[in-house]
Scaffold this active site. Structure first.
Site, PDB file in Angstrom:
ATOM      1  N   HIS A 213       1.525   4.299  -2.890  1.00  0.00           N
ATOM      2  CA  HIS A 213       1.506   5.752  -2.695  1.00  0.00           C
ATOM      3  C   HIS A 213       2.688   6.400  -3.416  1.00  0.00           C
ATOM      4  O   HIS A 213       2.540   7.426  -4.086  1.00  0.00           O
ATOM      5  CB  HIS A 213       1.573   6.092  -1.206  1.00  0.00           C
ATOM      6  CG  HIS A 213       0.239   6.125  -0.525  1.00  0.00           C
ATOM      7  ND1 HIS A 213      -0.826   6.846  -0.999  1.00  0.00           N
ATOM      8  CD2 HIS A 213      -0.187   5.531   0.631  1.00  0.00           C
ATOM      9  CE1 HIS A 213      -1.864   6.689  -0.185  1.00  0.00           C
ATOM     10  NE2 HIS A 213      -1.500   5.897   0.803  1.00  0.00           N
TER      11      HIS A 213
ATOM     12  N   GLU B 138      -6.278   7.149  -0.985  1.00  0.00           N
ATOM     13  CA  GLU B 138      -6.148   5.937  -0.177  1.00  0.00           C
ATOM     14  C   GLU B 138      -6.779   4.739  -0.874  1.00  0.00           C
ATOM     15  O   GLU B 138      -6.213   3.646  -0.890  1.00  0.00           O
ATOM     16  CB  GLU B 138      -6.800   6.152   1.201  1.00  0.00           C
ATOM     17  CG  GLU B 138      -6.039   7.095   2.114  1.00  0.00           C
ATOM     18  CD  GLU B 138      -4.637   6.612   2.404  1.00  0.00           C
ATOM     19  OE1 GLU B 138      -4.447   5.388   2.630  1.00  0.00           O
ATOM     20  OE2 GLU B 138      -3.720   7.451   2.402  1.00  0.00           O
TER      21      GLU B 138
ATOM     22  N   HIS C 186       0.834  -1.210   0.000  1.00  0.00           N
ATOM     23  CA  HIS C 186       0.000   0.000   0.000  1.00  0.00           C
ATOM     24  C   HIS C 186       0.867   1.257   0.000  1.00  0.00           C
ATOM     25  O   HIS C 186       0.621   2.199  -0.763  1.00  0.00           O
ATOM     26  CB  HIS C 186      -0.913  -0.021   1.229  1.00  0.00           C
ATOM     27  CG  HIS C 186      -1.707   1.232   1.427  1.00  0.00           C
ATOM     28  ND1 HIS C 186      -2.942   1.429   0.881  1.00  0.00           N
ATOM     29  CD2 HIS C 186      -1.420   2.365   2.128  1.00  0.00           C
ATOM     30  CE1 HIS C 186      -3.401   2.621   1.225  1.00  0.00           C
ATOM     31  NE2 HIS C 186      -2.498   3.212   1.981  1.00  0.00           N
ATOM     32  N   GLU C 187       1.895   1.283   0.839  1.00  0.00           N
ATOM     33  CA  GLU C 187       2.761   2.463   0.913  1.00  0.00           C
ATOM     34  C   GLU C 187       3.573   2.635  -0.372  1.00  0.00           C
ATOM     35  O   GLU C 187       3.782   3.757  -0.843  1.00  0.00           O
ATOM     36  CB  GLU C 187       3.690   2.355   2.122  1.00  0.00           C
ATOM     37  CG  GLU C 187       2.980   2.262   3.470  1.00  0.00           C
ATOM     38  CD  GLU C 187       2.024   3.427   3.703  1.00  0.00           C
ATOM     39  OE1 GLU C 187       2.305   4.544   3.226  1.00  0.00           O
ATOM     40  OE2 GLU C 187       0.992   3.213   4.362  1.00  0.00           O
TER      41      GLU C 187
END
Length: 288
Positions: free
Chosen positions: A119, A190, A115-116
């Site tokens: 980003h 997100e 997930h990071e």
């Protein structure tokens, strides 16, 4: 909105000035992800020496995301269950709290790391910096316009001049609307990062399980207020609710769990994933 607010205050030239000011603020506000993590949060660097498994997972995920630079990994000495990504693709950094590392099993930690990294891949740090910068310009224009309006009230009262009610409403409401748009954008990024993590891993379940575990153990003050009927507070969240994210991830899960193989991965990573994933969940399909 920034352009219209500026136009209401100083006319057509406001757009040119706003673009110039935004560029200067973006250049001046650019901060190295490494310096931010170390300077602001007091983070401890993690590498192949003190965290070989985590470092290798970050490297493999970053290569799967085709990042030009492998993000530096840091540990934040905090019991809070949290992770963050800072910097851009040329200077990325990812930080995990000690509480998160101790709490999550490795397969769920891989989901959080994916997930990071999503980003970083999507350039979300720059996107949000741009949104905050334009929002700050909107608020500055609004404040200047309201100050000029109040200063000119005696003259306007004397001459009987009229000001457009729409212009007054724009000056009053634009800061609030700008903040709400920034928060909405943050929530959408997100969801996109969750989708990026699924693309990298090939399975949404590890991230969904991580989010559910964090919610269960740590809770959410926003959710507690929302459960008491204050639903409009969700407009002021920087992140979607955990259960919204989990629901979207669960909708992406395959109906039947396929057989998991590790062909093409190094023996070290195979050992990490097998030991952390006894139920043989499908992880990192793009890396197989």
């Amino acid at each position: 909105m920034a352009a219209w607010t500026g136009y209401a205050v100083i006319g057509p030239d406001a757009i040119s000035w706003a673009v110039l000011l935004a560029g200067l603020l973006l250049l001046g506000g650019a901060t190295s992800g490494d310096k931010m993590i170390r300077g602001v949060y007091g983070a401890v660097p993690l590498d192949q020496t003190n965290a070989p498994e985590l470092s290798y997972l970050v490297e493999q995920l970053a290569r799967g995301a085709e990042l030009p630079v492998i993000p530096r990994l840091y540990l934040l000495p905090s019991p809070v269950l949290q992770a963050m990504a800072v910097g851009d693709q040329k200077d990325p950094a990812i930080a995990l709290t000690s509480g998160l590392v101790r709490t999550l099993p490795t397969n769920e930690l891989v989901g959080v790391l994916a997930h990071e990294i999503a980003h970083v891949r999507h350039g979300d740090t720059f996107v949000m910096r741009l949104a905050v910068t334009v929002g700050s310009i909107t608020q500055a224009m609004s404040s200047a316009g309201l100050f000029m309006l109040f200063a000119a009230l005696p003259m306007l009262w004397t001459t009987g001049a009229l000001i457009s009610p729409m212009a007054i409403g724009l000056l009053i409401l634009s800061p609030v609307l700008s903040d709400l748009l920034e928060l909405s954008l943050s929530r959408r990024r997100e969801f996109l990062a969750d989708a990026g993590a699924v693309e990298l891993m090939g399975d949404p379940r590890p991230l969904a399980q991580a989010l559910a575990r964090i919610q269960t153990l740590q809770g959410d003050d926003w959710e507690r207020m929302r459960s008491r009927g204050i639903r409009w507070l969700s407009l002021f969240r920087t992140h979607p609710t955990t259960w919204e994210r989990v629901k979207r991830l669960q909708d992406l899960a395959p109906s039947a769990e396929p057989e998991l193989t590790y062909n093409g991965l190094s023996p070290q990573l195979q050992q990490v994933l097998r030991s952390a994933d006894p139920r043989r969940r499908r992880i990192m399909r793009r890396l197989l």
